[in-house]
Design a protein around this motif. Structure first.
Motif, PDB file in Angstrom:
ATOM      1  N   HIS B 119       0.822  -1.210   0.000  1.00 32.38           N
ATOM      2  CA  HIS B 119       0.000   0.000   0.000  1.00 32.38           C
ATOM      3  C   HIS B 119       0.863   1.270   0.000  1.00 32.38           C
ATOM      4  O   HIS B 119       1.874   1.322   0.709  1.00 32.38           O
ATOM      5  CB  HIS B 119      -0.907  -0.006   1.234  1.00 32.38           C
ATOM      6  CG  HIS B 119      -2.054   0.941   1.111  1.00 32.38           C
ATOM      7  ND1 HIS B 119      -1.955   2.269   1.442  1.00 32.38           N
ATOM      8  CD2 HIS B 119      -3.312   0.754   0.651  1.00 32.38           C
ATOM      9  CE1 HIS B 119      -3.124   2.856   1.210  1.00 32.38           C
ATOM     10  NE2 HIS B 119      -3.963   1.952   0.725  1.00 32.38           N
ATOM     11  N   PRO B 120       0.458   2.290  -0.786  1.00 30.84           N
ATOM     12  CA  PRO B 120       1.236   3.544  -0.851  1.00 30.84           C
ATOM     13  C   PRO B 120       1.455   4.202   0.514  1.00 30.84           C
ATOM     14  O   PRO B 120       2.457   4.881   0.721  1.00 30.84           O
ATOM     15  CB  PRO B 120       0.368   4.464  -1.730  1.00 30.84           C
ATOM     16  CG  PRO B 120      -0.527   3.564  -2.497  1.00 30.84           C
ATOM     17  CD  PRO B 120      -0.727   2.334  -1.651  1.00 30.84           C
ATOM     18  N   SER B 121       0.556   3.953   1.460  1.00 31.79           N
ATOM     19  CA  SER B 121       0.713   4.588   2.776  1.00 31.79           C
ATOM     20  C   SER B 121       1.941   4.038   3.508  1.00 31.79           C
ATOM     21  O   SER B 121       2.423   4.650   4.456  1.00 31.79           O
ATOM     22  CB  SER B 121      -0.541   4.369   3.629  1.00 31.79           C
ATOM     23  OG  SER B 121      -0.735   2.987   3.853  1.00 31.79           O
ATOM     24  N   SER B 122       2.460   2.892   3.069  1.00 29.83           N
ATOM     25  CA  SER B 122       3.659   2.317   3.694  1.00 29.83           C
ATOM     26  C   SER B 122       4.934   2.689   2.958  1.00 29.83           C
ATOM     27  O   SER B 122       6.019   2.358   3.419  1.00 29.83           O
ATOM     28  CB  SER B 122       3.546   0.789   3.776  1.00 29.83           C
ATOM     29  OG  SER B 122       2.972   0.425   5.001  1.00 29.83           O
ATOM     30  N   ALA B 123       4.808   3.319   1.802  1.00 25.61           N
ATOM     31  CA  ALA B 123       6.020   3.623   1.020  1.00 25.61           C
ATOM     32  C   ALA B 123       5.962   5.048   0.482  1.00 25.61           C
ATOM     33  O   ALA B 123       6.176   5.288  -0.699  1.00 25.61           O
ATOM     34  CB  ALA B 123       6.210   2.611  -0.095  1.00 25.61           C
ATOM     35  N   ASN B 124       5.658   5.987   1.371  1.00 29.65           N
ATOM     36  CA  ASN B 124       5.697   7.413   1.038  1.00 29.65           C
ATOM     37  C   ASN B 124       4.932   7.772  -0.223  1.00 29.65           C
ATOM     38  O   ASN B 124       5.441   8.451  -1.121  1.00 29.65           O
ATOM     39  CB  ASN B 124       7.149   7.879   0.917  1.00 29.65           C
ATOM     40  CG  ASN B 124       7.922   7.550   2.177  1.00 29.65           C
ATOM     41  OD1 ASN B 124       8.481   6.468   2.295  1.00 29.65           O
ATOM     42  ND2 ASN B 124       7.879   8.443   3.136  1.00 29.65           N
ATOM     43  N   GLY B 125       3.703   7.293  -0.285  1.00 25.09           N
ATOM     44  CA  GLY B 125       2.824   7.691  -1.382  1.00 25.09           C
ATOM     45  C   GLY B 125       3.055   6.937  -2.672  1.00 25.09           C
ATOM     46  O   GLY B 125       2.434   7.234  -3.686  1.00 25.09           O
ATOM     47  N   VAL B 126       3.960   5.926  -2.638  1.00 21.38           N
ATOM     48  CA  VAL B 126       4.268   5.186  -3.862  1.00 21.38           C
ATOM     49  C   VAL B 126       3.657   3.782  -3.781  1.00 21.38           C
ATOM     50  O   VAL B 126       3.879   3.066  -2.805  1.00 21.38           O
ATOM     51  CB  VAL B 126       5.795   5.061  -4.069  1.00 21.38           C
ATOM     52  CG1 VAL B 126       6.098   4.335  -5.371  1.00 21.38           C
ATOM     53  CG2 VAL B 126       6.452   6.437  -4.054  1.00 21.38           C
ATOM     54  N   LEU B 127       2.876   3.429  -4.797  1.00 18.56           N
ATOM     55  CA  LEU B 127       2.362   2.059  -4.885  1.00 18.56           C
ATOM     56  C   LEU B 127       3.504   1.171  -5.378  1.00 18.56           C
ATOM     57  O   LEU B 127       4.017   1.373  -6.472  1.00 18.56           O
ATOM     58  CB  LEU B 127       1.173   2.012  -5.848  1.00 18.56           C
ATOM     59  CG  LEU B 127       0.558   0.633  -6.115  1.00 18.56           C
ATOM     60  CD1 LEU B 127      -0.031   0.023  -4.849  1.00 18.56           C
ATOM     61  CD2 LEU B 127      -0.532   0.733  -7.195  1.00 18.56           C
ATOM     62  N   ILE B 128       3.903   0.197  -4.542  1.00 15.47           N
ATOM     63  CA  ILE B 128       5.036  -0.682  -4.879  1.00 15.47           C
ATOM     64  C   ILE B 128       4.512  -2.076  -5.229  1.00 15.47           C
ATOM     65  O   ILE B 128       3.724  -2.653  -4.474  1.00 15.47           O
ATOM     66  CB  ILE B 128       6.026  -0.809  -3.702  1.00 15.47           C
ATOM     67  CG1 ILE B 128       6.592   0.545  -3.287  1.00 15.47           C
ATOM     68  CG2 ILE B 128       7.120  -1.830  -4.020  1.00 15.47           C
ATOM     69  CD1 ILE B 128       7.866   0.973  -3.959  1.00 15.47           C
ATOM     70  N   GLU B 129       4.944  -2.589  -6.383  1.00 10.58           N
ATOM     71  CA  GLU B 129       4.650  -3.970  -6.759  1.00 10.58           C
ATOM     72  C   GLU B 129       5.922  -4.788  -6.557  1.00 10.58           C
ATOM     73  O   GLU B 129       7.003  -4.350  -6.925  1.00 10.58           O
ATOM     74  CB  GLU B 129       4.232  -4.018  -8.241  1.00 10.58           C
ATOM     75  CG  GLU B 129       3.900  -5.422  -8.737  1.00 10.58           C
ATOM     76  CD  GLU B 129       3.526  -5.461 -10.229  1.00 10.58           C
ATOM     77  OE1 GLU B 129       3.752  -4.454 -10.930  1.00 10.58           O
ATOM     78  OE2 GLU B 129       3.024  -6.502 -10.676  1.00 10.58           O
ATOM     79  N   LEU B 130       5.769  -5.951  -5.934  1.00 12.56           N
ATOM     80  CA  LEU B 130       6.905  -6.882  -5.833  1.00 12.56           C
ATOM     81  C   LEU B 130       6.656  -7.994  -6.832  1.00 12.56           C
ATOM     82  O   LEU B 130       5.525  -8.482  -6.947  1.00 12.56           O
ATOM     83  CB  LEU B 130       6.995  -7.458  -4.414  1.00 12.56           C
ATOM     84  CG  LEU B 130       7.240  -6.426  -3.304  1.00 12.56           C
ATOM     85  CD1 LEU B 130       7.062  -7.073  -1.936  1.00 12.56           C
ATOM     86  CD2 LEU B 130       8.635  -5.821  -3.422  1.00 12.56           C
ATOM     87  N   SER B 131       7.670  -8.395  -7.571  1.00 10.64           N
ATOM     88  CA  SER B 131       7.480  -9.388  -8.627  1.00 10.64           C
ATOM     89  C   SER B 131       8.593 -10.427  -8.608  1.00 10.64           C
ATOM     90  O   SER B 131       9.768 -10.087  -8.432  1.00 10.64           O
ATOM     91  CB  SER B 131       7.450  -8.666  -9.972  1.00 10.64           C
ATOM     92  OG  SER B 131       7.468  -9.595 -11.023  1.00 10.64           O
ATOM     93  N   GLN B 132       8.219 -11.662  -8.778  1.00 16.96           N
ATOM     94  CA  GLN B 132       9.187 -12.769  -8.750  1.00 16.96           C
ATOM     95  C   GLN B 132       8.865 -13.720  -9.903  1.00 16.96           C
ATOM     96  O   GLN B 132       7.701 -14.086 -10.099  1.00 16.96           O
ATOM     97  CB  GLN B 132       9.034 -13.500  -7.411  1.00 16.96           C
ATOM     98  CG  GLN B 132       9.749 -14.828  -7.326  1.00 16.96           C
ATOM     99  CD  GLN B 132       9.242 -15.660  -6.130  1.00 16.96           C
ATOM    100  OE1 GLN B 132       8.534 -15.154  -5.261  1.00 16.96           O
ATOM    101  NE2 GLN B 132       9.600 -16.918  -6.101  1.00 16.96           N
TER     102      GLN B 132
END
Lengths: 136, 136
Positions: B119-132
């Motif tokens: 969620h962006p609220s956990s990464a300074n307004g940035v939506l982060i996708e993790l991919s493997q």
């Protein structure tokens, strides 16, 4: 494929050390910081395996562009920087196609680079920085 | 340095071909596109020299997440995707530190990958996708 590379993604944050906590949780350890007086920012560098960085950008003065960005839109991605071989040539190409530039000519940036910004209205709402290493 | 890599930057756009004009001016030639039905988007891939992509994201239906994003904030950067070796492990690390996840477990994504969003609220307004990458 184009030889141009993504150099970094700039993220506007209120506090670099607090923002770094997220990346720390994902395994990053050390944070390098640097003050860029001309831009009124403190920068925190997070390096990724494929030669890309995230730059955490914190305002050092109330009239810093980063302070203005955050007061208007909140924390979030501020710009993407593309590493290129010839900023001057790229600016000319963009201009000839009618794109709107923030800088008509390259200026001296951090890390001994020539840099220029392209206006977000020309790149779908994204502020694009072009960066070229200066010959030493 | 951390072995994790930036996989791509997702940019929400109204029209992929129109958005590609900017990159065309900078020397890119061919544009590959793909429809991801589950996400209700059409994706245009722009490849950079250091194994990073820009993904231009165009809504295929009015209730696509990209259509909602654009109607709220306009065109612009939608998310950053980080390539990692173990999404499940990363999600656990983030959760144990109190970060807010969009997906508690990895789901199947495009290009034969396991993906999960933070969620962006956990990464300074940035939506982060993790991919493997999934084992084939």
């Amino acid at each position: 494929m184009n030889p141009k590379e993504i150099d970094h993604i700039g993220i506007a944050v209120n506090n670099i050390e607090k923002a770094f906590e997220f990346y720390k949780s994902l395994g990053w350890k050390d944070l390098k910081t640097e003050i860029v007086k001309s831009e009124k920012v403190r920068v925190g560098f997070i390096s990724f395996g494929n030669n890309v960085h995230i730059e955490l950008l914190e305002a050092t003065e109330p009239d810093s562009p980063i302070a203005k960005f955050i007061s208007k839109r909140g924390e979030g991605i501020h710009h993407i920087c593309i590493r290129t071989e010839d900023v001057k040539e790229d600016l000319q190409k963009l201009k000839s196609k009618g794109h709107r530039l923030v800088n008509e000519t390259p200026k001296e940036g951090a890390k001994n680079c020539w840099v220029a910004f392209v206006h977000p209205s020309s790149a779908n709402g994204v502020l694009i920085e072009l960066s070229q290493e200066r010959e030493s």
